[in-house]
Design a protein around this motif. Sequence first.
Motif, mmCIF file in Angstrom:
data_model
loop_
_atom_site.group_PDB
_atom_site.id
_atom_site.type_symbol
_atom_site.label_atom_id
_atom_site.label_comp_id
_atom_site.label_asym_id
_atom_site.label_seq_id
_atom_site.Cartn_x
_atom_site.Cartn_y
_atom_site.Cartn_z
ATOM 1 N N VAL A 187 0.842 -1.196 0.000
ATOM 2 C CA VAL A 187 0.000 0.000 0.000
ATOM 3 C C VAL A 187 0.880 1.250 0.000
ATOM 4 N N LEU A 188 1.914 1.264 0.828
ATOM 5 C CA LEU A 188 2.802 2.429 0.885
ATOM 6 C C LEU A 188 3.547 2.638 -0.431
ATOM 7 N N THR A 189 3.942 1.555 -1.075
ATOM 8 C CA THR A 189 4.607 1.682 -2.379
ATOM 9 C C THR A 189 3.671 2.329 -3.390
ATOM 10 N N ARG A 190 2.440 1.893 -3.394
ATOM 11 C CA ARG A 190 1.466 2.455 -4.331
ATOM 12 C C ARG A 190 1.138 3.906 -3.988
ATOM 13 N N VAL A 191 1.082 4.196 -2.701
ATOM 14 C CA VAL A 191 0.829 5.579 -2.278
ATOM 15 C C VAL A 191 1.962 6.477 -2.766
ATOM 16 N N ASP A 192 3.203 6.029 -2.617
ATOM 17 C CA ASP A 192 4.349 6.822 -3.075
ATOM 18 C C ASP A 192 4.290 7.076 -4.577
ATOM 19 N N LYS A 193 3.966 6.035 -5.332
ATOM 20 C CA LYS A 193 3.890 6.192 -6.791
ATOM 21 C C LYS A 193 2.791 7.187 -7.175
ATOM 22 N N LEU A 194 1.640 7.060 -6.565
ATOM 23 C CA LEU A 194 0.534 7.962 -6.885
ATOM 24 C C LEU A 194 0.797 9.384 -6.381
ATOM 25 N N ALA A 195 1.472 9.508 -5.254
ATOM 26 C CA ALA A 195 1.807 10.837 -4.731
ATOM 27 C C ALA A 195 2.764 11.553 -5.683
ATOM 28 N N GLU A 196 3.725 10.823 -6.210
ATOM 29 C CA GLU A 196 4.648 11.414 -7.175
ATOM 30 C C GLU A 196 3.933 11.761 -8.478
ATOM 31 N N GLN A 197 3.097 10.871 -8.915
ATOM 32 C CA GLN A 197 2.400 11.069 -10.182
ATOM 33 C C GLN A 197 1.478 12.276 -10.132
ATOM 34 N N TYR A 198 0.778 12.482 -9.022
ATOM 35 C CA TYR A 198 -0.180 13.587 -8.924
ATOM 36 C C TYR A 198 0.330 14.733 -8.057
ATOM 37 N N ASP A 199 1.611 14.665 -7.663
ATOM 38 C CA ASP A 199 2.240 15.716 -6.867
ATOM 39 C C ASP A 199 1.420 16.022 -5.605
ATOM 40 N N LEU A 200 1.215 14.984 -4.799
ATOM 41 C CA LEU A 200 0.436 15.106 -3.561
ATOM 42 C C LEU A 200 1.359 14.983 -2.355
ATOM 43 N N ASP A 201 0.988 15.643 -1.264
ATOM 44 C CA ASP A 201 1.709 15.499 -0.004
ATOM 45 C C ASP A 201 0.943 14.501 0.859
ATOM 46 N N LEU A 202 1.478 13.314 0.964
ATOM 47 C CA LEU A 202 0.816 12.253 1.727
ATOM 48 C C LEU A 202 1.672 11.797 2.914
ATOM 49 N N SER A 203 2.424 12.735 3.464
ATOM 50 C CA SER A 203 3.305 12.401 4.583
ATOM 51 C C SER A 203 2.527 11.942 5.815
ATOM 52 N N ASN A 204 1.277 12.405 5.964
ATOM 53 C CA ASN A 204 0.487 11.961 7.110
ATOM 54 C C ASN A 204 0.216 10.450 7.053
ATOM 55 N N PHE A 205 0.164 9.892 5.833
ATOM 56 C CA PHE A 205 -0.026 8.445 5.711
ATOM 57 C C PHE A 205 1.228 7.678 6.093
ATOM 58 N N ILE A 206 2.365 8.274 5.844
ATOM 59 C CA ILE A 206 3.624 7.637 6.243
ATOM 60 C C ILE A 206 3.677 7.546 7.768
ATOM 61 N N VAL A 207 3.276 8.618 8.431
ATOM 62 C CA VAL A 207 3.245 8.620 9.898
ATOM 63 C C VAL A 207 2.241 7.584 10.404
ATOM 64 N N SER A 208 1.072 7.544 9.791
ATOM 65 C CA SER A 208 0.058 6.563 10.192
ATOM 66 C C SER A 208 0.560 5.142 9.976
ATOM 67 N N ALA A 209 1.268 4.927 8.874
ATOM 68 C CA ALA A 209 1.806 3.595 8.594
ATOM 69 C C ALA A 209 2.854 3.196 9.637
ATOM 70 N N GLU A 210 3.648 4.160 10.067
ATOM 71 C CA GLU A 210 4.649 3.859 11.097
ATOM 72 C C GLU A 210 3.983 3.516 12.428
ATOM 73 N N VAL A 211 2.874 4.161 12.724
ATOM 74 C CA VAL A 211 2.129 3.825 13.942
ATOM 75 C C VAL A 211 1.611 2.391 13.840
ATOM 76 N N VAL A 212 1.097 2.022 12.685
ATOM 77 C CA VAL A 212 0.624 0.650 12.473
ATOM 78 C C VAL A 212 1.788 -0.327 12.599
ATOM 79 N N ARG A 213 2.952 0.045 12.054
ATOM 80 C CA ARG A 213 4.129 -0.826 12.161
ATOM 81 C C ARG A 213 4.554 -1.032 13.617
#
Length: 185
Positions: free
Chosen positions: A60-86
């Motif tokens: 999911v994170l890999t796909r989020v990164d690809k889509l964030a780059e493709q659409y120039d989105l800031d999705l850093s809050n998802f990275i933080v959420s993913a680390e909490v899940v980890r």
Amino acid sequence: AKERASERLEERKVEIKEKLDERLQERMEKLADMLNEKNDHLTDVYLKHLERIEEVLDKVLTRVDKLAEQYDLDLSNFIVSAEVVRVEIDVVMDLVLVQKEKVYTINAETKEEFGEAFRATMSEFKDDHQIVRTSLRGIRDELHDFFSEVKETLKAATPADKNEQKFSIFNKRDHRIHNFSKFFK
């Protein structure tokens, strides 16, 4: 002659009692071994399940990164959420490893005590595994919520004509995330 017969009878009673005690001890050991084998098997299944959850999170994170780059989105809050899940996955993994190291024993001196001792050990076994399964369900639900949040955010942030095409990969490839509930029935 009576004394000799009564001595033989007493000797025979002692032999029978020793054989019964020996059989009881063997039965206790066999049941404890079976519980410990079941514990090993279940904890191995739990660990594989946690590894699969981590793999899905990584995808999911890999796909989020690809889509964030493709659409120039800031999705850093998802990275933080993913680390909490980890971190929570690591906590549950530690819980499972502690459970894997646990050794169950049945201690009883008499046949009457054996039943109660076995029931107490089984109750402890069931309670321990219920705690682990509840923790696994929590992680699975958090991953599912994270996944849904990412999906909804990306749908809202990307052009409408691309939504079906881009997000169909989430539905096709990660359908297994929705099927984790089979494990907990």
